[in-house]
Design a protein around this motif. Structure first.
Motif, mmCIF file in Angstrom:
data_model
loop_
_atom_site.group_PDB
_atom_site.id
_atom_site.type_symbol
_atom_site.label_atom_id
_atom_site.label_comp_id
_atom_site.label_asym_id
_atom_site.label_seq_id
_atom_site.Cartn_x
_atom_site.Cartn_y
_atom_site.Cartn_z
ATOM 1 N N SER A 33 0.830 -1.197 0.000
ATOM 2 C CA SER A 33 0.000 0.000 0.000
ATOM 3 C C SER A 33 0.868 1.252 0.000
ATOM 4 O O SER A 33 0.419 2.335 -0.356
ATOM 5 C CB SER A 33 -0.931 -0.006 1.219
ATOM 6 N N GLU A 34 2.127 1.101 0.431
ATOM 7 C CA GLU A 34 3.057 2.201 0.353
ATOM 8 C C GLU A 34 3.661 2.239 -1.047
ATOM 9 O O GLU A 34 3.676 1.245 -1.763
ATOM 10 C CB GLU A 34 4.167 2.021 1.400
ATOM 11 N N ASP A 35 4.166 3.402 -1.431
ATOM 12 C CA ASP A 35 4.778 3.542 -2.738
ATOM 13 C C ASP A 35 6.018 2.668 -2.821
ATOM 14 O O ASP A 35 6.890 2.718 -1.956
ATOM 15 C CB ASP A 35 5.154 5.001 -3.012
ATOM 16 N N VAL A 36 6.083 1.865 -3.860
ATOM 17 C CA VAL A 36 7.204 0.959 -4.057
ATOM 18 C C VAL A 36 7.797 1.198 -5.440
ATOM 19 O O VAL A 36 7.062 1.320 -6.415
ATOM 20 C CB VAL A 36 6.748 -0.518 -3.943
ATOM 21 N N THR A 37 9.112 1.291 -5.487
ATOM 22 C CA THR A 37 9.797 1.446 -6.763
ATOM 23 C C THR A 37 10.654 0.218 -6.993
ATOM 24 O O THR A 37 11.500 -0.122 -6.159
ATOM 25 C CB THR A 37 10.687 2.704 -6.770
ATOM 26 N N LEU A 38 10.427 -0.465 -8.104
ATOM 27 C CA LEU A 38 11.159 -1.682 -8.411
ATOM 28 C C LEU A 38 12.137 -1.427 -9.544
ATOM 29 O O LEU A 38 11.787 -0.826 -10.561
ATOM 30 C CB LEU A 38 10.202 -2.805 -8.813
ATOM 31 N N GLU A 39 13.361 -1.887 -9.350
ATOM 32 C CA GLU A 39 14.326 -1.844 -10.434
ATOM 33 C C GLU A 39 13.952 -2.913 -11.454
ATOM 34 O O GLU A 39 13.220 -3.855 -11.156
ATOM 35 C CB GLU A 39 15.729 -2.106 -9.886
ATOM 36 N N SER A 40 14.491 -2.766 -12.664
ATOM 37 C CA SER A 40 14.168 -3.710 -13.732
ATOM 38 C C SER A 40 14.495 -5.144 -13.321
ATOM 39 O O SER A 40 13.700 -6.056 -13.534
ATOM 40 C CB SER A 40 14.928 -3.338 -15.012
ATOM 41 N N LYS A 41 15.647 -5.353 -12.718
ATOM 42 C CA LYS A 41 16.053 -6.704 -12.323
ATOM 43 C C LYS A 41 15.117 -7.278 -11.259
ATOM 44 O O LYS A 41 14.879 -8.497 -11.214
ATOM 45 C CB LYS A 41 17.493 -6.706 -11.825
ATOM 46 N N ASP A 42 14.587 -6.398 -10.411
ATOM 47 C CA ASP A 42 13.654 -6.856 -9.376
ATOM 48 C C ASP A 42 12.334 -7.309 -9.998
ATOM 49 O O ASP A 42 11.751 -8.311 -9.579
ATOM 50 C CB ASP A 42 13.396 -5.735 -8.366
ATOM 51 N N LYS A 43 11.863 -6.556 -10.989
ATOM 52 C CA LYS A 43 10.625 -6.941 -11.658
ATOM 53 C C LYS A 43 10.791 -8.263 -12.405
ATOM 54 O O LYS A 43 9.921 -9.127 -12.351
ATOM 55 C CB LYS A 43 10.179 -5.836 -12.622
ATOM 56 N N ILE A 44 11.911 -8.411 -13.093
ATOM 57 C CA ILE A 44 12.161 -9.649 -13.828
ATOM 58 C C ILE A 44 12.216 -10.835 -12.866
ATOM 59 O O ILE A 44 11.655 -11.904 -13.145
ATOM 60 C CB ILE A 44 13.473 -9.533 -14.637
ATOM 61 N N ARG A 45 12.868 -10.637 -11.736
ATOM 62 C CA ARG A 45 12.933 -11.705 -10.735
ATOM 63 C C ARG A 45 11.539 -12.029 -10.207
ATOM 64 O O ARG A 45 11.201 -13.201 -9.989
ATOM 65 C CB ARG A 45 13.843 -11.267 -9.576
ATOM 66 N N LEU A 46 10.719 -10.995 -10.045
ATOM 67 C CA LEU A 46 9.346 -11.190 -9.571
ATOM 68 C C LEU A 46 8.527 -11.955 -10.606
ATOM 69 O O LEU A 46 7.747 -12.858 -10.253
ATOM 70 C CB LEU A 46 8.705 -9.824 -9.304
ATOM 71 N N TYR A 47 8.688 -11.631 -11.888
ATOM 72 C CA TYR A 47 7.976 -12.350 -12.948
ATOM 73 C C TYR A 47 8.327 -13.831 -12.922
ATOM 74 O O TYR A 47 7.459 -14.694 -13.040
ATOM 75 C CB TYR A 47 8.334 -11.776 -14.320
ATOM 76 N N HIS A 48 9.619 -14.125 -12.788
ATOM 77 C CA HIS A 48 10.066 -15.524 -12.807
ATOM 78 C C HIS A 48 9.588 -16.279 -11.569
ATOM 79 O O HIS A 48 9.097 -17.408 -11.686
ATOM 80 C CB HIS A 48 11.585 -15.585 -12.895
#
Length: 252
Positions: free
Chosen positions: A43-58
């Motif tokens: 619920s708080e503002d979160v900023t994800l780096e590209s590598k973090d998003k890719i890791r999350l997708y996987h």
């Protein structure tokens, strides 16, 4: 020996065992609790780096695939056919193309009224900025997001349509009212687990899930639903990139 009674032309009522009940508890109780907890965290503002998003997708994609395999295995233990949870070829019904058309008309109308005009795109991005954090921002992220989209199409449909509807029919019965009740509950649960996207998105996802459920009931297969689900998720990724770039250019 698996016992069943054919009470409705499109569904068969199966007995459930301890493995099914455990899986159902995980899906219907544990998953919503974890989703609600995670929703409070993000619920708080979160900023994800590209590598973090890719890791999350996987990680999310693999989790869905693994759990779908577990559900499928549990279903097969007493000898029940995989066709019962939709792992089978499509059975033709005249309602199927109308339902698929309805899915895409509803989805594209929703996309248009969110992002069809510049001021709508800006308004939608502000309203859904937390959910947009997880959307791919470029082609590199999209290529990994496609893996998640396919995994979600396969995993979520096996879990929420294939297994959960069959499980709920054990309690509601497979007369028409029981099938409708099972579809409503599974769709509502599916929408709730996407609550981090906001209330409007939850309503949209509930409607799409009901259409997916109807396609599954009439076709006796998950093949069409998996394909449509994956396509919609991939298009959402493409739209996300477009919206991000469009609003960023406006702010420059």
């Amino acid at each position: 020996m698996v016992t069943f009674v054919r009470m409705y032309a499109s569904m068969v009522l199966y007995d459930m065992n301890i493995y099914d009940h455990v899986v159902a508890v995980i899906i219907c109780i544990l998953a919503p609790v974890l989703a609600y907890t995670s929703r409070r965290i993000v619920s708080e503002d979160v900023t994800l780096e590209s590598k973090d998003k890719i890791r999350l997708y996987h990680s999310n994609g693999l989790l869905l695939i693994v759990f779908a395999l577990i559900v499928t295995t549990m279903w097969r233990i007493p000898g029940r056919p995989l066709a019962a949870i939709g792992i089978d070829l499509v059975t033709w019904h005249p309602a199927i193309p109308l339902l698929v058309l309805g899915v895409f008309i509803f989805y594209f109308l929703d996309m248009f009224f969110q992002y069809g005009v510049k001021r709508w795109r800006e308004r939608s991005r502000k309203r859904r900025h937390k959910a947009m954090t997880f959307i791919p921002a470029d082609g590199k992220e999209l290529s990994h997001f496609i893996f998640l989209s396919i995994a979600a199409g396969i995993g979520e449909e096996i879990i929420f349509r294939g297994f959960l509807i069959n499980y709920l029919l054990y309690w509601t019965g497979n007369e028409t009212i029981g099938i409708v009740a099972a579809c409503i509950f599974s769709s509502a649960l599916f929408a709730f687990l996407h609550g981090y996207q906001g209330m409007r998105s939850m309503i949209k996802i509930f409607i799409l899930a009901m259409l997916f459920s109807a396609i599954f009931i009439f076709s006796k297969s998950l093949l069409i639903v998996i394909l449509v689900h994956a396509i919609i998720d991939i298009i959402s990724g493409l739209v996300g990139i477009y919206v991000m770039r469009s609003t960023e250019q406006k702010s420059e």
